[in-house]
Design an enzyme around this catalytic site. Structure first.
Site, PDB file in Angstrom:
ATOM      1  N   GLY A 255       0.811  -1.213   0.000  1.00 30.32           N
ATOM      2  CA  GLY A 255       0.000   0.000   0.000  1.00 30.32           C
ATOM      3  C   GLY A 255       0.843   1.261   0.000  1.00 30.32           C
ATOM      4  N   ALA A 256       1.752   1.343   0.942  1.00 23.60           N
ATOM      5  CA  ALA A 256       2.575   2.543   1.063  1.00 23.60           C
ATOM      6  C   ALA A 256       3.700   2.266   2.047  1.00 23.60           C
ATOM      7  CB  ALA A 256       1.740   3.712   1.553  1.00 23.60           C
ATOM      8  N   GLU A 292       0.690   5.887   7.519  1.00 26.21           N
ATOM      9  CA  GLU A 292       2.112   6.148   7.231  1.00 26.21           C
ATOM     10  C   GLU A 292       2.599   7.348   8.032  1.00 26.21           C
ATOM     11  OE1 GLU A 292       3.353   3.692   5.803  1.00 26.21           O
ATOM     12  OE2 GLU A 292       1.486   2.897   4.962  1.00 26.21           O
TER      13      GLU A 292
HETATM   14  N1  0A1 Z   1       5.511  -0.653   6.537  1.00 25.48           N
HETATM   15  C1  0A1 Z   1       4.543  -0.490   5.521  1.00 25.48           C
HETATM   16  C2  0A1 Z   1       4.219  -1.697   4.742  1.00 25.48           C
HETATM   17  C3  0A1 Z   1       5.218  -2.215   3.819  1.00 25.48           C
HETATM   18  C4  0A1 Z   1       5.871  -3.360   4.128  1.00 25.48           C
HETATM   19  C5  0A1 Z   1       6.718  -3.955   3.251  1.00 25.48           C
HETATM   20  C6  0A1 Z   1       6.905  -3.345   2.053  1.00 25.48           C
HETATM   21  O1  0A1 Z   1       7.728  -3.934   1.135  1.00 25.48           O
HETATM   22  C7  0A1 Z   1       8.110  -5.212   1.390  1.00 25.48           C
HETATM   23  C8  0A1 Z   1       6.266  -2.182   1.720  1.00 25.48           C
HETATM   24  C9  0A1 Z   1       5.413  -1.611   2.617  1.00 25.48           C
HETATM   25  C10 0A1 Z   1       3.226  -0.131   6.163  1.00 25.48           C
HETATM   26  O2  0A1 Z   1       2.895  -0.690   7.200  1.00 25.48           O
HETATM   27  O3  0A1 Z   1       2.504   0.668   5.623  1.00 25.48           O
HETATM   28 ZN    ZN Z   2       2.515   0.162   8.799  1.00 28.02          ZN
END
Ligand code: 0A1
Ligand code: ZN
Length: 850
Positions: A255-256, A292
């Site tokens: 998503g982001a 985010e």
């Molecule tokens: N931390 C981000 C989610 C996210 C996780 C992994 C990704 O690539 C492997 C990309 C985004 C969130 O929680 O929005």
């Molecule tokens: Zn997150």
């Protein structure tokens, strides 16, 4: 699989810490140079003589040196080891020059290109595809980044500290792990605004998009500003840089991403106009922008010690974004929607071969653990904690968390300790919610005698892979009692269950009460209680808790649907009349009424039948659900036209919750009318729609009765050039295809010239819709299983992350009959036999295989 697993129990502190990082990027599509200067210092918390291991994948090392002395060690497949003997005793500087190829990076991890623009995705372990580095979240450092490129816009984390023709320098003063690094270079245009923080600091806000999309950013910007204000007002959290940049990219696996000061978004969760985005899209944009942004404190300022602690940032940040959306919209409606998602995704995961604890104890590929359990159940666990310690206790614990751990990489132990210290509570037993997988079943029975009503509760958590034995958990059970007039004789009270079996007594009651159990869905459990249809109808009409009011209607519908599937029952007046009353009750929120009219999903029904020992037949469930909708349409027929007309929104479109709720109810009514008028009204609604919610809403009504071909063509010619809108066109046709036509429809659409399978959004809109059509996916021919497996095998070498994620379509195999089980197992075996299978997809297929 087990020999490559990484275990929480094996955690070791890093051998070296980093004081500072300087990076220079000379961007070129197939030969980008990355120059790094990293100041290392031995970690006192890990005394001894240690080699320094740097992660690195798909990198061409040109040269490297330690304090100017060339490194002679050669990199291997996964990194570079600097032997202890070559390391100076104290701090030292490691420099490296590395070449990478963003243009050929199809995995969308590390530095890659999307539509001619450079962008990055480093969580979880993408930074190692950019340069050699200790790519683990407990190594935090301030970064300075210089970008050299002829692209007009050059962005990285932090504040821009210098710029000139063909270059820019960015400085991020806040120490961060490498997974929060980001870089963007492209021909972009900004939608800009400003924000003044609570202490009076100005912040420049920019949403960067491709030229032509700048007119579609206003809602995302408004959501960002509201998120920033909300985090100040609700959590006392202020933003900490001079600028906050968001970039929208078309090719994105998730998503982001919350990169410090430079969030990167799937364009689907940024770009919106009433003509192109539905109310659901608007709500998701608001939630994801907030999510985010909230990570800036819960994730970035306080990050995770290791990836086992992922729920530390994700559970908390989801919980925060849910609170925010509730505040912006309706708490009741938001809670119902969140529980629907939890049951559809997390309960499904928890009940199958992929079940794992909120804090897993081992993994092969961490990208496979960005799951509904870590995110959504992780948020539920925090909601329970808040319910147990109360709002004040929660606020004190959070203040302590930010104060104690700011700038650190923390653990679940740290998190629970702040609650213990702030409230004096012992959370040892509560911690089981983090370590034990599986959805507890909560059985409720009652006694009534001499004015005393007793509630007997029993909790049982079924075994899950690797965890045959479960222990009693702390379950907050919110309870209210009503009398026969619908008056509350006991307002909501939280019972704290800690034993396997426990009873709660309520005395001095004049009459036998009608209980409303698990109000607000106070714990992520499955409540089992024999309840008569009359009692459910009573609660649907009278419960003062909006969640349980909705839940009563839901249970009524599910009981009926189950009986229709198993005993050929047909919808009777108990359900029809109860629902009709809610649908036409103008004193209720239209959004709530729309949710009450939504019939149980087929996958949900299959899950429920399986849980009660019945093998679900997808075709029967499908037919029964349609029969149910037909009966409801007939029952409500006299009211529907009036309802639709009365809900027409005068004036221009606004995405706010009130108007969206009215549209939702209007479309629910339209879907019913369509079942009796052959699509007349829906075709008219499609023609006159002036917003995407009604345009796709009306189209869906038509497709659902097997019509709408000319509308599909109109839609395609109108929106053919709009990627995000065309994703809807692809999905709808598959989601509403008849079971026997689903695989063929999907196959036909994969031949469509606009089916760009390398774009994750488009791939998901087609193959995700295939598995989203329950009866079509599980058609007895097995065609859909084969088609999905073919595409997973094809996508895997290019984009393992998305292939692995979509393979979860098969996680429910054990629910079905032996023939379907065998068909699915054959496909999983075929996936496992694919040459060069990725670690991502291999782990998933192995876990799902019998
Ligand atoms: N931390 C981000 C989610 C996210 C996780 C992994 C990704 O690539 C492997 C990309 C985004 C969130 O929680 O929005
Ligand atoms: Zn997150």
């Amino acid at each position: 699989m087990t020999d490559t697993a990484i275990r929480l129990a094996d955690y070791l502190a890093p051998s070296h810490l980093i004081e500072s990082v300087a990076l220079t990027f000379r961007l070129a599509p197939e030969a980008t140079l990355v120059l790094s200067t990293i100041r290392f210092t031995p970690n006192k918390a890990r005394p001894g003589s240690h080699d320094l291991r740097l992660d690195g994948e798909n990198l061409t090392l040109i040269e490297a040196a330690i304090d100017g002395v060339p490194v002679t060690a050669e990199p291997d497949e996964t990194g570079l080891t600097l032997p202890w003997a070559d390391l100076p005793e104290g701090p030292f500087t490691f420099t490296a020059e590395v070449e990478i190829s963003p243009a050929t990076n199809t995995a969308l991890e590390g530095l890659y290109m999307s539509n001619g623009m450079y962008c990055t995705q480093c969580e979880a372990e993408g930074f190692r595809k950019i340069t050699f580095y200790p790519d683990r979240p407990d190594v935090m450092a301030p970064f300075r980044v210089r970008i050299e490129s002829d692209m007009p816009v050059l962005l990285s984390n932090g504040n821009e500290t210098a710029t000139g023709p063909g270059w820019a320098e960015w400085t991020d003063p806040w120490p961060k792990p490498a997974y929060l690094f980001a870089l963007v270079a492209g021909d972009l245009i900004a939608h800009s605004a400003g924000f003044t923080t609570m202490s009076g600091r100005p912040v420049a806000l920019n949403i960067w998009v491709r030229p032509g999309d700048e007119g579609r950013c206003a809602y995302a910007m408004d959501s960002l500003i509201r998120s920033m204000r909300w985090d100040e007002q609700t959590y006392g959290r202020e933003y900490d840089l001079d600028v906050f940049n968001i970039v929208a990219v078309d090719d994105f696996n998730m998503g982001a991403m919350e990169n410090k000061g430079l969030n990167i978004f799937n364009s689907k969760y940024v770009l919106a106009l009433p003509e192109t985005a539905t109310d659901d899209d608007f709500a998701r944009i608001e939630a994801i922008i907030a999510h985010e942004y909230f990570h800036n404190w819960t994730g970035n300022r306080i990050t995770c010690r290791d990836w086992f602690q992922l729920c530390l940032k994700e559970g908390l940040t989801v919980f925060r974004d849910q609170q925010f959306s509730g505040d912006m919209r309706s708490h009741a409606v938001k809670r119902i929607e969140d529980v629907l998602t939890l049951r559809a995704r997390q309960f499904r995961e928890d009940g199958g071969p992929l079940a794992h604890p909120v804090r897993p104890e081992e993994y092969v590929e961490i990208n496979n653990f960005y799951t509904a359990t870590v995110y959504e159940k992780g948020a539920e666990v925090i909601g329970m904690l808040k319910r147990l310690v109360g709002d004040d206790g929660y606020a004190r614990a959070l203040d302590l968390y930010f104060q104690r751990h700011d700038g650190e990489a923390a653990t679940i132990e740290d998190w629970l300790k702040v609650f213990e210290d702030a409230t004096g509570r012992d959370l040892a037993q509560f911690k089981r919610w983090y370590s034990e997988a599986g959805t507890p079943r909560l059985k409720a029975t009652e006694d009534w005698a001499d004015g005393v009503w007793t509630l007997h509760l029993e909790q049982v958590t079924p075994p899950t892979p690797g965890q045959p034995l479960k222990h009693p958990k702390v379950i907050p059970v919110a309870l209210g009692l009503l009398n026969g007039n619908g008056d509350e004789v006991l307002p909501t009270t939280v019972l704290e269950m800690t034993e396997a079996k426990q009873s709660f007594r309520f005395d001095k009651l004049a009459t036998r009460p009608i209980p409303s159990i698990l109000r607000g869905f106070s714990a992520p459990v499955i409540l089992e209680r024999a309840t008569s249809p009359e009692e459910r109808a009573f609660l649907l009409a009278h419960d003062t808790d909006p969640f349980n009011k909705w839940e009563a209607g839901r249970a009524l519908a599910k009981d009926l649907l189950a009986r229709m599937v198993t005993d050929n029952a047909s919808p009777g007046p108990d359900w029809l009349d109860a629902l009709a009353r809610v649908a036409t009750d103008d004193s209720l929120d239209p959004a709530f009424r729309a949710l009450a009219l939504r019939l149980p999903g087929e996958d949900d029904m299959a899950q429920t039948l399986h849980a009660s020992g019945i093998t679900p037949d997808p075709a029967r469930i499908h037919a029964a659900r349609r029969q149910m909708a037909d009966a409801l349409a007939r029952r409500l027929q006299p009211e529907l036209a009036g309802l639709i007309d009365s809900l027409a929104e005068p004036g221009p479109f606004t995405p706010e919750a009130r108007a969206a709720g009215r549209r939702a109810l209007r479309l629910a009514a339209l879907a019913l009318v369509t079942r009796t008028d052959g699509g007349l009204r829906a075709a008219e609604a499609f023609r006159s729609a002036n917003n995407m919610t009604e345009e796709v809403g009306a189209l869906a009504c038509l497709l659902d009765i097997g019509r709408g071909q000319s509308e599909l063509d109109t839609f395609e010619s109108r929106w053919g050039k709009d990627r995000l809108v065309m994703d809807k066109w692809f999905s709808l046709q598959i989601l509403y295809a008849a079971p026997e036509a689903t695989a063929e429809t999907t196959r036909r659409l994969t031949d469509h010239p606009a089916f760009d399978w390398k774009n994750p959004n488009r791939f998901r809109s087609v193959l995700g819709a295939l598995s989203g059509n329950h009866a079509g996916f599980h058609h007895a021919s097995g065609d859909s299983y084969r088609l999905l497996a073919d595409w997973l095998i094809r996508l895997d070498p290019l984009n393992p992350q998305t292939a692995a994620r979509m393979s979860t379509a098969f996680e429910t195999w054990a629910r079905y009959d032996a023939d379907r089980q065998a068909l699915i197992q054959t496909e999983l075996d075929r996936v496992l036999a694919a040459p060069g299978l990725s670690r991502d997809l291999a782990e998933m297929a192995e876990r799902m295989r019998r």
